[in-house]
Write a protein that holds these residues in place. Structure first.
Motif, PDB file in Angstrom:
ATOM      1  N   TRP A 291      -0.143  -0.252   6.032  1.00 21.87           N
ATOM      2  CA  TRP A 291      -0.843   0.466   7.088  1.00 21.87           C
ATOM      3  C   TRP A 291      -2.266   0.840   6.666  1.00 21.87           C
ATOM      4  O   TRP A 291      -3.047   1.292   7.483  1.00 21.87           O
TER       5      TRP A 291
ATOM      6  N   CYS B 198      -6.990  -3.438   5.186  1.00 19.27           N
ATOM      7  CA  CYS B 198      -8.178  -3.617   6.015  1.00 19.27           C
ATOM      8  C   CYS B 198      -9.015  -4.737   5.417  1.00 19.27           C
ATOM      9  O   CYS B 198      -9.229  -4.779   4.201  1.00 19.27           O
TER      10      CYS B 198
ATOM     11  N   GLU C 125      -1.534  -7.363  13.620  1.00 19.90           N
ATOM     12  CA  GLU C 125      -0.418  -6.551  14.096  1.00 19.90           C
ATOM     13  C   GLU C 125      -0.594  -5.083  13.733  1.00 19.90           C
ATOM     14  O   GLU C 125       0.127  -4.224  14.239  1.00 19.90           O
ATOM     15  N   LEU C 126      -1.556  -4.794  12.854  1.00 13.64           N
ATOM     16  CA  LEU C 126      -1.895  -3.413  12.532  1.00 13.64           C
ATOM     17  C   LEU C 126      -3.037  -2.902  13.395  1.00 13.64           C
ATOM     18  O   LEU C 126      -3.522  -1.792  13.197  1.00 13.64           O
TER      19      LEU C 126
END
Length: 370
Positions: free
Chosen positions: A243, A246, A349-350
């Motif tokens: 999560w 990046c 998907e994040l």
């Protein structure tokens, strides 16, 4: 302690007799009493949940806690030993051979277990699994928790004999020689698995029914289990929590390719986190692409894949080429380039936007498209 509320009586047009609604308090009480009767006298470990139905071992371990639905205590003890003292493990008993099977019983067992889990007050991502009937119970628990705004980071199903829909992230581990393996019992079962569990990884092991909790088979699937948890928890070498993943991707905005042609697309990947990314063979991170129509509808999910062989430090960039195969027919297409962690998820998907290249596909070199 968070509660999962049952429907209030005043919400109904008329008061219903006890047990006539979706939630049957008498059945809940019966199941709690029955399960407690077969666990408390025999199971070892610390009783940790509100009603004493969940037992914990290795609770001082540093790894992310794992909650597992077992068929009996011997399985609990075997998995705890295989995972080692650094793995906190919470065990609960499925209703197999203990309670009368049926959809209503299954739902009520899951409700009980969900509330017991919430009473633990665990922090961080929740890893929940089970084997055989326990896997089906774990999936129902995960659905209830998710609906109650307590999402499960990863559902692990070891040899479930049914494939039922689940929208969250899941890991299936199936026995290749097990007679209850759903891939053997149904036509097109793997396609069904992908449809009903779109975020599911699939591992197979050379096991037969009843051989999961001893010897080399236990060592094999417990290692897979640990790897799947580490991938999601971010404790695998060089991989931060997903999560917090990046990245920045750059590629040409416009490309021209011949139909069915293999083409190298230049791509630049930048690590936008403050963590070192290990090479692909350790972190599972690779570049890949999807093909879409101009309106964004999906045409092909998997195409090219490009690993990186060196560590990528925070802020570091990796310049490479991604080998893709153009669609079969001429026209306009969208080439979507993204970062994936194998068997877990894609960066988009994040919520991170992938890189989009507009591609004009020309007739194939040497002839028309077939």
């Amino acid at each position: 302690m968070s509660k999962i509320a049952s429907p209030a009586a005043q919400d109904s047009p008329a008061a219903a007799p006890a047990g006539a609604g979706l939630i049957d308090p008498a059945l809940l009480a019966h199941l709690r009493k029955t399960v407690a009767a077969v666990t408390r006298p025999w199971w070892q470990g610390e009783v940790v949940s509100a009603n004493g139905l969940i037992f914990g071992v290795n609770l001082g371990g540093s790894r992310p806690p794992l909650v597992w639905c077992f068929q009996g205590y011997a399985e609990f003890a075997a998995l705890a030993a295989a995972l080692g003292p650094d793995q906190p493990l919470y065990g609960l008993r499925s209703g197999h051979l203990v309670v009368k099977p049926g959809a209503k019983t299954h739902l009520h067992m899951a409700m009980i277990c969900a509330e017991e889990l919430l009473s633990l007050g665990l922090s961080g991502p929740l890893f929940l699994g089970g084997n055989c009937q326990g896997a089906l119970l774990a999936q129902k628990i995960a659905q209830i928790l998710t609906a109650a705004d307590h999402p499960v980071a990863l559902l692990i199903c070891l040899n479930p004999f049914l494939i039922t829909p689940y929208g969250g992230r899941a890991a299936f581990i199936l026995g290749r020689h097990d007679t209850t393996n759903p891939l053997h019992r149904f036509h097109d079962a793997e396609a069904l698995l992908r449809e009903r569990l779109p975020l599911c990884s699939l591992d197979t092991i050379p096991s037969e029914h009843g051989s999961l909790f001893s010897g080399k088979i236990l060592d094999l699937w417990s290692a897979i289990l640990r790897r799947r948890i580490e991938a999601v928890a971010g404790t695998s070498p060089g991989a931060g929590p997903l999560w917090s993943l990046c990245a920045e991707l750059a590629a040409p905005a416009q490309l021209v390719m011949p139909a069915r042609g293999l083409c190298e697309v230049p791509v630049t990947l930048r690590n936008s986190t403050d963590q070192l990314w290990a090479p692909s063979r350790e972190s599972g991170l690779t570049l890949g692409n999807h093909w879409r129509a101009p309106d964004g509808s999906l045409l092909q999910w998997l195409d090219g894949q490009q690993p990186f062989t060196q560590p990528l430090p925070p802020g570091g960039t990796f310049e490479t080429t991604l080998l893709v195969r153009a669609p079969e027919r001429e026209g306009e297409y969208l080439l979507e380039i993204d970062l994936q962690q194998a068997g877990v998820l894609w960066l988009s998907e994040l919520g991170s936007a992938p890189t989009i290249c507009r591609v004009t596909v020309l007739p194939p070199v040497g002839g028309a498209a077939g």
